[in-house]
Scaffold this motif. Sequence first.
Motif, PDB file in Angstrom:
ATOM      1  N   GLU A   6     -23.127  -7.973   2.324  1.00 49.40           N
ATOM      2  CA  GLU A   6     -22.204  -7.090   1.600  1.00 49.40           C
ATOM      3  C   GLU A   6     -21.672  -7.786   0.355  1.00 49.40           C
ATOM      4  O   GLU A   6     -21.582  -9.010   0.294  1.00 49.40           O
ATOM      5  N   SER A   7     -21.266  -6.969  -0.602  1.00 45.76           N
ATOM      6  CA  SER A   7     -20.585  -7.468  -1.793  1.00 45.76           C
ATOM      7  C   SER A   7     -19.760  -6.336  -2.383  1.00 45.76           C
ATOM      8  O   SER A   7     -19.943  -5.173  -2.015  1.00 45.76           O
ATOM      9  N   GLY A   8     -18.848  -6.704  -3.290  1.00 46.09           N
ATOM     10  CA  GLY A   8     -18.093  -5.687  -4.012  1.00 46.09           C
ATOM     11  C   GLY A   8     -16.655  -5.522  -3.584  1.00 46.09           C
ATOM     12  O   GLY A   8     -15.928  -4.729  -4.174  1.00 46.09           O
ATOM     13  N   GLY A  16      -6.998   3.503  -7.183  1.00 47.12           N
ATOM     14  CA  GLY A  16      -8.158   2.937  -7.848  1.00 47.12           C
ATOM     15  C   GLY A  16      -9.450   3.128  -7.076  1.00 47.12           C
ATOM     16  O   GLY A  16      -9.476   3.797  -6.034  1.00 47.12           O
ATOM     17  N   SER A  17     -10.522   2.527  -7.617  1.00 46.00           N
ATOM     18  CA  SER A  17     -11.852   2.678  -7.024  1.00 46.00           C
ATOM     19  C   SER A  17     -12.540   1.322  -6.855  1.00 46.00           C
ATOM     20  O   SER A  17     -12.258   0.378  -7.599  1.00 46.00           O
ATOM     21  N   LEU A  18     -13.426   1.271  -5.883  1.00 40.03           N
ATOM     22  CA  LEU A  18     -14.290   0.119  -5.675  1.00 40.03           C
ATOM     23  C   LEU A  18     -15.634   0.629  -5.178  1.00 40.03           C
ATOM     24  O   LEU A  18     -15.703   1.680  -4.532  1.00 40.03           O
ATOM     25  N   ARG A  19     -16.679  -0.135  -5.454  1.00 34.79           N
ATOM     26  CA  ARG A  19     -17.983   0.187  -4.892  1.00 34.79           C
ATOM     27  C   ARG A  19     -18.501  -1.016  -4.121  1.00 34.79           C
ATOM     28  O   ARG A  19     -18.663  -2.105  -4.681  1.00 34.79           O
ATOM     29  N   LEU A  20     -18.741  -0.806  -2.838  1.00 41.53           N
ATOM     30  CA  LEU A  20     -19.329  -1.841  -1.996  1.00 41.53           C
ATOM     31  C   LEU A  20     -20.842  -1.685  -1.970  1.00 41.53           C
ATOM     32  O   LEU A  20     -21.361  -0.559  -2.012  1.00 41.53           O
ATOM     33  N   SER A  21     -21.517  -2.817  -1.880  1.00 40.26           N
ATOM     34  CA  SER A  21     -22.975  -2.818  -1.765  1.00 40.26           C
ATOM     35  C   SER A  21     -23.389  -3.569  -0.504  1.00 40.26           C
ATOM     36  O   SER A  21     -22.717  -4.523  -0.092  1.00 40.26           O
ATOM     37  N   CYS A  22     -24.478  -3.130   0.079  1.00 43.31           N
ATOM     38  CA  CYS A  22     -25.036  -3.815   1.239  1.00 43.31           C
ATOM     39  C   CYS A  22     -26.543  -3.911   1.038  1.00 43.31           C
ATOM     40  O   CYS A  22     -27.246  -2.888   1.057  1.00 43.31           O
ATOM     41  N   ARG A  67     -13.154  11.262  -0.372  1.00 46.31           N
ATOM     42  CA  ARG A  67     -12.768  10.108  -1.194  1.00 46.31           C
ATOM     43  C   ARG A  67     -13.878   9.064  -1.268  1.00 46.31           C
ATOM     44  O   ARG A  67     -14.043   8.399  -2.292  1.00 46.31           O
ATOM     45  N   PHE A  68     -14.629   8.901  -0.198  1.00 44.32           N
ATOM     46  CA  PHE A  68     -15.699   7.904  -0.141  1.00 44.32           C
ATOM     47  C   PHE A  68     -17.054   8.610  -0.143  1.00 44.32           C
ATOM     48  O   PHE A  68     -17.206   9.680   0.445  1.00 44.32           O
ATOM     49  N   TYR A  80     -24.769   1.793  -0.652  1.00 41.39           N
ATOM     50  CA  TYR A  80     -23.522   1.678  -1.388  1.00 41.39           C
ATOM     51  C   TYR A  80     -22.437   2.509  -0.717  1.00 41.39           C
ATOM     52  O   TYR A  80     -22.718   3.532  -0.080  1.00 41.39           O
ATOM     53  N   LEU A  81     -21.191   2.074  -0.907  1.00 38.27           N
ATOM     54  CA  LEU A  81     -20.041   2.878  -0.500  1.00 38.27           C
ATOM     55  C   LEU A  81     -19.110   2.959  -1.698  1.00 38.27           C
ATOM     56  O   LEU A  81     -18.465   1.974  -2.058  1.00 38.27           O
ATOM     57  N   GLN A  82     -19.096   4.117  -2.333  1.00 40.16           N
ATOM     58  CA  GLN A  82     -18.193   4.360  -3.454  1.00 40.16           C
ATOM     59  C   GLN A  82     -16.868   4.837  -2.888  1.00 40.16           C
ATOM     60  O   GLN A  82     -16.821   5.857  -2.192  1.00 40.16           O
ATOM     61  N   MET A  83     -15.814   4.098  -3.178  1.00 38.89           N
ATOM     62  CA  MET A  83     -14.490   4.402  -2.635  1.00 38.89           C
ATOM     63  C   MET A  83     -13.555   4.770  -3.786  1.00 38.89           C
ATOM     64  O   MET A  83     -13.302   3.937  -4.664  1.00 38.89           O
TER      65      MET A  83
END
Length: 121
Positions: A6-8, A16-22, A67-68, A80-83
């Motif tokens: 994982e990263s991000g 706000g927003s964050l995008r996680l990657s796996c 939201r996600f 990806y998980l766009q939050m």
Amino acid sequence: QVQLVESGGGLVQPGGSLRLSCAASGRTFSTNVMGWFRQAPGKEREFVAAIRWTGGSTYYADSIKGRFTISRDNAKNTVYLQMNSLKPEDTAVYYCAADPQYTINWYPRLWGQGTQVTVSS
């Protein structure tokens, strides 16, 4: 053995927003379904979202619907998980996970190491 990395994660303000990657080190039947869980301090690990590689069907926890967004990039073996519209209660360690299939009360066999997401002003 497929590995999930994982990263991000990071610190973000409420709203706000964050995008996680796996990133999966390979594609096998063991990663037919990939997804995300999270665990907040003092709480049990909970399901967030999942996606099937074939067909792209998605599944979401009610707490984050709207939201996600979970998505995948087949060429990169990455999910990806766009939050968006993050709330303080979204603060948790987020884990990527994978399994050959998705079922009710899904609990995958493969797990990443986790990435911290902190929502705070």
